[in-house]
Motif scaffolding. Structure first.
Motif, PDB file in Angstrom:
ATOM      1  N   GLU A   1       0.803  -0.981  -0.035  1.00  0.00           N
ATOM      2  CA  GLU A   1      -0.054  -0.075  -0.055  1.00  0.00           C
ATOM      3  C   GLU A   1       0.821   1.303   0.134  1.00  0.00           C
ATOM      4  OE1 GLU A   1      -2.482  -0.498   3.576  1.00  0.00           O
ATOM      5  OE2 GLU A   1      -3.833  -1.952   2.356  1.00  0.00           O
ATOM      6  N   GLY A   2       0.221   2.257  -0.568  1.00  0.00           N
ATOM      7  CA  GLY A   2       0.939   3.485  -0.594  1.00  0.00           C
ATOM      8  C   GLY A   2       1.893   3.658  -1.915  1.00  0.00           C
ATOM      9  N   LEU A   3       2.444   4.709  -2.076  1.00  0.00           N
ATOM     10  CA  LEU A   3       3.239   5.210  -3.189  1.00  0.00           C
ATOM     11  C   LEU A   3       4.717   5.716  -2.790  1.00  0.00           C
ATOM     12  CD1 LEU A   3       0.786   7.160  -5.345  1.00  0.00           C
ATOM     13  CD2 LEU A   3       1.481   4.644  -5.892  1.00  0.00           C
ATOM     14  N   PRO A   4       5.743   5.156  -3.550  1.00  0.00           N
ATOM     15  CA  PRO A   4       6.932   5.735  -3.284  1.00  0.00           C
ATOM     16  C   PRO A   4       6.936   7.224  -3.286  1.00  0.00           C
ATOM     17  CG  PRO A   4       7.126   4.105  -4.869  1.00  0.00           C
ATOM     18  CD  PRO A   4       5.789   4.380  -4.823  1.00  0.00           C
ATOM     19  N   LYS A   5       8.014   7.652  -2.360  1.00  0.00           N
ATOM     20  CA  LYS A   5       7.965   9.426  -2.435  1.00  0.00           C
ATOM     21  C   LYS A   5       8.207   9.933  -3.695  1.00  0.00           C
ATOM     22  CE  LYS A   5       8.693   9.221   2.437  1.00  0.00           C
ATOM     23  NZ  LYS A   5       9.589   9.321   3.308  1.00  0.00           N
ATOM     24  N   GLY A   6       7.573  10.805  -4.558  1.00  0.00           N
ATOM     25  CA  GLY A   6       8.041  11.410  -5.462  1.00  0.00           C
ATOM     26  C   GLY A   6       7.321  10.674  -6.835  1.00  0.00           C
ATOM     27  N   ALA A   7       6.494   9.742  -6.772  1.00  0.00           N
ATOM     28  CA  ALA A   7       6.180   8.977  -7.757  1.00  0.00           C
ATOM     29  C   ALA A   7       5.060   9.845  -8.656  1.00  0.00           C
ATOM     30  CB  ALA A   7       5.136   7.726  -7.230  1.00  0.00           C
ATOM     31  N   VAL A   8       5.205   9.591  -9.885  1.00  0.00           N
ATOM     32  CA  VAL A   8       4.343  10.319 -10.911  1.00  0.00           C
ATOM     33  C   VAL A   8       3.704   9.472 -11.794  1.00  0.00           C
ATOM     34  CG1 VAL A   8       5.849  12.419 -10.622  1.00  0.00           C
ATOM     35  CG2 VAL A   8       6.184  10.808 -12.391  1.00  0.00           C
ATOM     36  N   PRO A   9       2.585   9.692 -12.607  1.00  0.00           N
ATOM     37  CA  PRO A   9       2.332   8.911 -13.648  1.00  0.00           C
ATOM     38  C   PRO A   9       3.194   8.392 -14.436  1.00  0.00           C
ATOM     39  CG  PRO A   9       0.770  10.806 -13.419  1.00  0.00           C
ATOM     40  CD  PRO A   9       2.005  10.936 -12.455  1.00  0.00           C
ATOM     41  N   GLY A  10       3.197   6.991 -14.452  1.00  0.00           N
ATOM     42  CA  GLY A  10       4.300   6.351 -15.375  1.00  0.00           C
ATOM     43  C   GLY A  10       5.440   5.650 -14.340  1.00  0.00           C
TER      44      GLY A  10
ATOM     45  N   HIS B   1       7.151   3.205 -11.972  1.00  0.00           N
ATOM     46  CA  HIS B   1       7.029   1.714 -11.708  1.00  0.00           C
ATOM     47  C   HIS B   1       7.358   1.508 -10.045  1.00  0.00           C
ATOM     48  CE1 HIS B   1       6.502   0.632 -15.885  1.00  0.00           C
ATOM     49  NE2 HIS B   1       7.394   1.621 -16.310  1.00  0.00           N
ATOM     50  N   TYR B   2       6.678   0.525  -9.659  1.00  0.00           N
ATOM     51  CA  TYR B   2       6.877   0.208  -7.940  1.00  0.00           C
ATOM     52  C   TYR B   2       6.407  -1.081  -7.684  1.00  0.00           C
ATOM     53  CZ  TYR B   2       2.245   1.623  -7.622  1.00  0.00           C
ATOM     54  OH  TYR B   2       0.766   1.654  -7.724  1.00  0.00           O
ATOM     55  N   PRO B   3       7.083  -1.375  -6.517  1.00  0.00           N
ATOM     56  CA  PRO B   3       6.747  -2.720  -6.060  1.00  0.00           C
ATOM     57  C   PRO B   3       5.058  -2.552  -5.777  1.00  0.00           C
ATOM     58  CG  PRO B   3       8.806  -2.147  -5.039  1.00  0.00           C
ATOM     59  CD  PRO B   3       8.306  -0.746  -5.879  1.00  0.00           C
ATOM     60  N   GLY B   4       4.273  -3.458  -6.282  1.00  0.00           N
ATOM     61  CA  GLY B   4       3.039  -3.582  -6.073  1.00  0.00           C
ATOM     62  C   GLY B   4       2.489  -5.103  -5.186  1.00  0.00           C
ATOM     63  N   ASP B   5       2.917  -6.115  -5.493  1.00  0.00           N
ATOM     64  CA  ASP B   5       2.683  -7.179  -4.670  1.00  0.00           C
ATOM     65  C   ASP B   5       4.215  -7.930  -4.510  1.00  0.00           C
ATOM     66  OD1 ASP B   5      -0.442  -7.902  -4.814  1.00  0.00           O
ATOM     67  OD2 ASP B   5       0.307  -6.766  -6.590  1.00  0.00           O
ATOM     68  N   VAL B   6       3.990  -8.751  -3.364  1.00  0.00           N
ATOM     69  CA  VAL B   6       5.290  -9.531  -2.788  1.00  0.00           C
ATOM     70  C   VAL B   6       4.635 -11.188  -2.877  1.00  0.00           C
ATOM     71  CG1 VAL B   6       7.144 -10.016  -1.110  1.00  0.00           C
ATOM     72  CG2 VAL B   6       6.216  -7.703  -1.470  1.00  0.00           C
ATOM     73  N   PHE B   7       5.543 -11.947  -3.045  1.00  0.00           N
ATOM     74  CA  PHE B   7       5.070 -13.272  -3.188  1.00  0.00           C
ATOM     75  C   PHE B   7       6.169 -14.292  -2.356  1.00  0.00           C
ATOM     76  CE2 PHE B   7       3.939 -11.389  -6.952  1.00  0.00           C
ATOM     77  CZ  PHE B   7       2.478 -11.915  -7.089  1.00  0.00           C
ATOM     78  N   TYR B   8       5.564 -14.966  -1.185  1.00  0.00           N
ATOM     79  CA  TYR B   8       6.023 -15.726  -0.481  1.00  0.00           C
ATOM     80  C   TYR B   8       6.003 -17.058  -0.585  1.00  0.00           C
ATOM     81  CZ  TYR B   8       6.383 -11.434   2.343  1.00  0.00           C
ATOM     82  OH  TYR B   8       6.678 -10.049   2.780  1.00  0.00           O
ATOM     83  N   ARG B   9       7.258 -17.891  -0.380  1.00  0.00           N
ATOM     84  CA  ARG B   9       7.201 -19.306  -0.328  1.00  0.00           C
ATOM     85  C   ARG B   9       7.387 -19.879   0.973  1.00  0.00           C
ATOM     86  NH1 ARG B   9      11.953 -21.505  -3.759  1.00  0.00           N
ATOM     87  NH2 ARG B   9      10.595 -21.049  -5.819  1.00  0.00           N
TER      88      ARG B   9
END
Length: 102
Positions: free
Chosen positions: A63-72, A74-82
């Motif tokens: 959740e949230g956005l990286p600081k300074g994010a603008v349209p376009g 790319h940022y981590p959206g989902d993390v997958f665990y084994r």
């Protein structure tokens, strides 16, 4: 565990929660700044085709956005665990693209 991952990576360090055979693109520290853990879910292979072969058991959205994010941006959206004999570890990260702010 996800908060630990976010904090470790946002501070520029590595994280001990990443699987030794992880294929995750962890990006740069700034990509993780401002993110926090969402809700964990059991992995749903029909939705996450690219991750199914990695055998994750859990996913968690960020959740949230990286600081300074603008349209376009790319940022981590989902993390997958084994699940392993040593506990959970991160096997992959799915990246999202910011479409609009606000």
């Amino acid at each position: 565990m996800t908060e630990t991952l976010v904090n470790d990576l946002a501070s520029g360090g590595t994280s001990g929660v990443v699987c030794s055979d992880s294929v995750a693109d962890l990006g740069a520290p700034s990509d993780w700044s401002g993110l926090s853990a969402g809700e964990p879910e059991e992995f749903f292979a029909e939705y996450w085709d690219d991750q199914a072969a990695l055998d994750p058991q859990w996913s968690i959205n960020l959740e949230g956005l990286p600081k300074g994010a603008v349209p376009g941006s790319h940022y981590p959206g989902d993390v997958f665990y084994r699940e392993t004999d040593d506990g959970l570890c991160v096997i992959d990260v799915a990246w999202a693209t910011l479409v609009a702010v606000g």
